[in-house]
Design a protein around this motif. Structure first.
Motif, PDB file in Angstrom:
ATOM      1  N   MET A 135       0.830  -1.205   0.000  1.00 58.45           N
ATOM      2  CA  MET A 135       0.000   0.000   0.000  1.00 58.45           C
ATOM      3  C   MET A 135       0.864   1.255   0.000  1.00 58.45           C
ATOM      4  O   MET A 135       0.557   2.236  -0.692  1.00 58.45           O
ATOM      5  N   ALA A 136       1.931   1.255   0.768  1.00 57.35           N
ATOM      6  CA  ALA A 136       2.839   2.406   0.781  1.00 57.35           C
ATOM      7  C   ALA A 136       3.512   2.584  -0.580  1.00 57.35           C
ATOM      8  O   ALA A 136       3.687   3.713  -1.044  1.00 57.35           O
ATOM      9  N   LEU A 137       3.857   1.482  -1.214  1.00 58.53           N
ATOM     10  CA  LEU A 137       4.473   1.555  -2.538  1.00 58.53           C
ATOM     11  C   LEU A 137       3.504   2.157  -3.556  1.00 58.53           C
ATOM     12  O   LEU A 137       3.881   3.024  -4.354  1.00 58.53           O
ATOM     13  N   PHE A 138       2.241   1.740  -3.510  1.00 56.93           N
ATOM     14  CA  PHE A 138       1.239   2.319  -4.403  1.00 56.93           C
ATOM     15  C   PHE A 138       1.037   3.803  -4.106  1.00 56.93           C
ATOM     16  O   PHE A 138       0.793   4.597  -5.002  1.00 56.93           O
ATOM     17  N   GLY A 139       1.122   4.184  -2.841  1.00 62.00           N
ATOM     18  CA  GLY A 139       0.976   5.584  -2.481  1.00 62.00           C
ATOM     19  C   GLY A 139       2.136   6.451  -2.930  1.00 62.00           C
ATOM     20  O   GLY A 139       1.977   7.636  -3.185  1.00 62.00           O
ATOM     21  N   LEU A 140       3.328   5.860  -3.056  1.00 65.12           N
ATOM     22  CA  LEU A 140       4.505   6.610  -3.468  1.00 65.12           C
ATOM     23  C   LEU A 140       4.676   6.699  -4.983  1.00 65.12           C
ATOM     24  O   LEU A 140       5.440   7.530  -5.455  1.00 65.12           O
ATOM     25  N   VAL A 141       3.992   5.858  -5.727  1.00 64.38           N
ATOM     26  CA  VAL A 141       4.173   5.831  -7.187  1.00 64.38           C
ATOM     27  C   VAL A 141       3.952   7.191  -7.840  1.00 64.38           C
ATOM     28  O   VAL A 141       4.746   7.604  -8.679  1.00 64.38           O
ATOM     29  N   PRO A 142       2.908   7.946  -7.473  1.00 58.61           N
ATOM     30  CA  PRO A 142       2.698   9.226  -8.168  1.00 58.61           C
ATOM     31  C   PRO A 142       3.805  10.255  -7.945  1.00 58.61           C
ATOM     32  O   PRO A 142       3.997  11.132  -8.771  1.00 58.61           O
ATOM     33  N   ILE A 143       4.538  10.160  -6.839  1.00 59.74           N
ATOM     34  CA  ILE A 143       5.568  11.167  -6.587  1.00 59.74           C
ATOM     35  C   ILE A 143       6.968  10.707  -6.976  1.00 59.74           C
ATOM     36  O   ILE A 143       7.907  11.492  -6.899  1.00 59.74           O
ATOM     37  N   LEU A 144       7.120   9.476  -7.399  1.00 59.83           N
ATOM     38  CA  LEU A 144       8.418   9.004  -7.856  1.00 59.83           C
ATOM     39  C   LEU A 144       8.760   9.645  -9.193  1.00 59.83           C
ATOM     40  O   LEU A 144       7.909   9.759 -10.071  1.00 59.83           O
ATOM     41  N   PRO A 145      10.003  10.081  -9.371  1.00 58.44           N
ATOM     42  CA  PRO A 145      10.365  10.714 -10.653  1.00 58.44           C
ATOM     43  C   PRO A 145      10.465   9.676 -11.770  1.00 58.44           C
ATOM     44  O   PRO A 145      10.865   8.531 -11.563  1.00 58.44           O
ATOM     45  N   GLY A 146      10.058  10.092 -12.957  1.00 58.06           N
ATOM     46  CA  GLY A 146      10.206   9.240 -14.136  1.00 58.06           C
ATOM     47  C   GLY A 146       9.069   8.270 -14.384  1.00 58.06           C
ATOM     48  O   GLY A 146       9.131   7.479 -15.324  1.00 58.06           O
ATOM     49  N   ILE A 147       8.032   8.291 -13.580  1.00 60.82           N
ATOM     50  CA  ILE A 147       6.890   7.407 -13.797  1.00 60.82           C
ATOM     51  C   ILE A 147       5.968   8.087 -14.804  1.00 60.82           C
ATOM     52  O   ILE A 147       5.495   9.193 -14.561  1.00 60.82           O
ATOM     53  N   PRO A 148       5.701   7.444 -15.936  1.00 61.05           N
ATOM     54  CA  PRO A 148       4.819   8.074 -16.932  1.00 61.05           C
ATOM     55  C   PRO A 148       3.385   8.208 -16.414  1.00 61.05           C
ATOM     56  O   PRO A 148       2.925   7.401 -15.604  1.00 61.05           O
ATOM     57  N   PRO A 149       2.668   9.235 -16.879  1.00 62.77           N
ATOM     58  CA  PRO A 149       1.279   9.434 -16.435  1.00 62.77           C
ATOM     59  C   PRO A 149       0.376   8.238 -16.757  1.00 62.77           C
ATOM     60  O   PRO A 149      -0.583   7.981 -16.042  1.00 62.77           O
ATOM     61  N   PHE A 150       0.691   7.498 -17.836  1.00 60.74           N
ATOM     62  CA  PHE A 150      -0.113   6.325 -18.178  1.00 60.74           C
ATOM     63  C   PHE A 150      -0.123   5.325 -17.033  1.00 60.74           C
ATOM     64  O   PHE A 150      -1.165   4.783 -16.677  1.00 60.74           O
ATOM     65  N   TRP A 151       1.039   5.070 -16.433  1.00 60.80           N
ATOM     66  CA  TRP A 151       1.123   4.084 -15.360  1.00 60.80           C
ATOM     67  C   TRP A 151       0.435   4.577 -14.092  1.00 60.80           C
ATOM     68  O   TRP A 151      -0.171   3.802 -13.350  1.00 60.80           O
ATOM     69  N   ILE A 152       0.515   5.876 -13.837  1.00 59.21           N
ATOM     70  CA  ILE A 152      -0.176   6.426 -12.679  1.00 59.21           C
ATOM     71  C   ILE A 152      -1.687   6.269 -12.852  1.00 59.21           C
ATOM     72  O   ILE A 152      -2.398   5.861 -11.929  1.00 59.21           O
ATOM     73  N   THR A 153      -2.182   6.580 -14.051  1.00 59.50           N
ATOM     74  CA  THR A 153      -3.609   6.429 -14.324  1.00 59.50           C
ATOM     75  C   THR A 153      -4.031   4.971 -14.241  1.00 59.50           C
ATOM     76  O   THR A 153      -5.076   4.644 -13.660  1.00 59.50           O
ATOM     77  N   LEU A 154      -3.223   4.086 -14.800  1.00 62.09           N
ATOM     78  CA  LEU A 154      -3.544   2.660 -14.764  1.00 62.09           C
ATOM     79  C   LEU A 154      -3.593   2.137 -13.336  1.00 62.09           C
ATOM     80  O   LEU A 154      -4.542   1.426 -12.953  1.00 62.09           O
ATOM     81  N   LEU A 155      -2.620   2.492 -12.526  1.00 58.57           N
ATOM     82  CA  LEU A 155      -2.609   2.038 -11.133  1.00 58.57           C
ATOM     83  C   LEU A 155      -3.755   2.653 -10.331  1.00 58.57           C
ATOM     84  O   LEU A 155      -4.319   2.000  -9.448  1.00 58.57           O
ATOM     85  N   SER A 156      -4.133   3.889 -10.664  1.00 57.64           N
ATOM     86  CA  SER A 156      -5.287   4.503  -9.994  1.00 57.64           C
ATOM     87  C   SER A 156      -6.565   3.759 -10.331  1.00 57.64           C
ATOM     88  O   SER A 156      -7.399   3.499  -9.453  1.00 57.64           O
ATOM     89  N   ASN A 157      -6.729   3.407 -11.598  1.00 56.72           N
ATOM     90  CA  ASN A 157      -7.915   2.645 -12.002  1.00 56.72           C
ATOM     91  C   ASN A 157      -7.950   1.270 -11.351  1.00 56.72           C
ATOM     92  O   ASN A 157      -9.016   0.797 -10.940  1.00 56.72           O
ATOM     93  N   ILE A 158      -6.798   0.634 -11.247  1.00 53.80           N
ATOM     94  CA  ILE A 158      -6.725  -0.669 -10.585  1.00 53.80           C
ATOM     95  C   ILE A 158      -7.104  -0.528  -9.110  1.00 53.80           C
ATOM     96  O   ILE A 158      -7.861  -1.339  -8.566  1.00 53.80           O
ATOM     97  N   GLY A 159      -6.610   0.520  -8.460  1.00 49.75           N
ATOM     98  CA  GLY A 159      -6.927   0.737  -7.052  1.00 49.75           C
ATOM     99  C   GLY A 159      -8.406   0.995  -6.827  1.00 49.75           C
ATOM    100  O   GLY A 159      -9.006   0.455  -5.896  1.00 49.75           O
ATOM    101  N   LEU A 160      -9.022   1.816  -7.693  1.00 46.33           N
ATOM    102  CA  LEU A 160     -10.451   2.096  -7.542  1.00 46.33           C
ATOM    103  C   LEU A 160     -11.295   0.856  -7.801  1.00 46.33           C
ATOM    104  O   LEU A 160     -12.263   0.589  -7.083  1.00 46.33           O
ATOM    105  N   ALA A 161     -10.937   0.089  -8.823  1.00 43.78           N
ATOM    106  CA  ALA A 161     -11.679  -1.149  -9.096  1.00 43.78           C
ATOM    107  C   ALA A 161     -11.510  -2.145  -7.955  1.00 43.78           C
ATOM    108  O   ALA A 161     -12.456  -2.854  -7.596  1.00 43.78           O
ATOM    109  N   SER A 162     -10.320  -2.208  -7.368  1.00 43.08           N
ATOM    110  CA  SER A 162     -10.091  -3.102  -6.231  1.00 43.08           C
ATOM    111  C   SER A 162     -10.912  -2.688  -5.026  1.00 43.08           C
ATOM    112  O   SER A 162     -11.430  -3.537  -4.287  1.00 43.08           O
TER     113      SER A 162
END
Length: 160
Positions: free
Chosen positions: A14-41
């Protein structure tokens, strides 16, 4: 000991998922995808809790989830709110609507309860679609997605 290890692993993930948006170099596609996965979960976990643990059959959960999502979308699009503050409004509003709908539904049991919740799920999409003057309709000002140009298959036959 095993339960403690599983909880620590869950907190780490959970902490790793929470840190993904602020990590440098993560493309917006992956942030959106992980957000959708979290909401569906989150929605799926609620359904598992309701049907698996509680033993109740409810088809209306999708209506309440949709009500909160529609409230959040209206606040973001019409009033320029960010996503997280809309959750602070949409969740309590959905709770109030759920209590208002849930108390009368407590009087029925079994198959009739399932039918009442199914009725809520069927009725929910109607008002946003049919009251376009108030809610913007089901397209809600979405951009035109039709592309100009030749069809994907190309011309039917070349000119003679």
């Amino acid at each position: 000991m095993k339960l403690l290890r599983e909880r620590v692993l869950l907190l780490f993930v959970m902490a790793l998922f929470g840190l993904v948006p602020i990590l440098p170099g993560i493309p917006p596609f992956w942030i959106t995808l992980l957000s959708n996965i979290g909401l569906a979960s989150l929605v799926t976990s609620g359904l598992v809790l309701l049907t698996g643990v509680g033993g109740m059959t409810s088809f209306g959960q999708a209506a309440f989830c949709g009500f909160a999502a529609y409230t959040s979308a209206l606040l973001m699009q019409d009033h320029g709110w960010q996503f997280l503050p809309t959750l602070l409004v949409a969740a309590p509003l959905c709770f109030i609507v759920g209590v208002a709908v849930g108390f009368p539904a407590l009087r029925v049991k079994g198959l009739y309860l399932a039918l009442v919740t199914l009725g809520h799920a069927v009725v929910f999409p109607g008002p946003p679609k049919h009251h376009a003057h108030a809610a913007g309709g089901h397209t809600r000002g979405a951009p035109d997605t039709q592309q100009q140009g030749p069809p994907a298959a190309g011309p039917a036959r070349p000119p003679p």
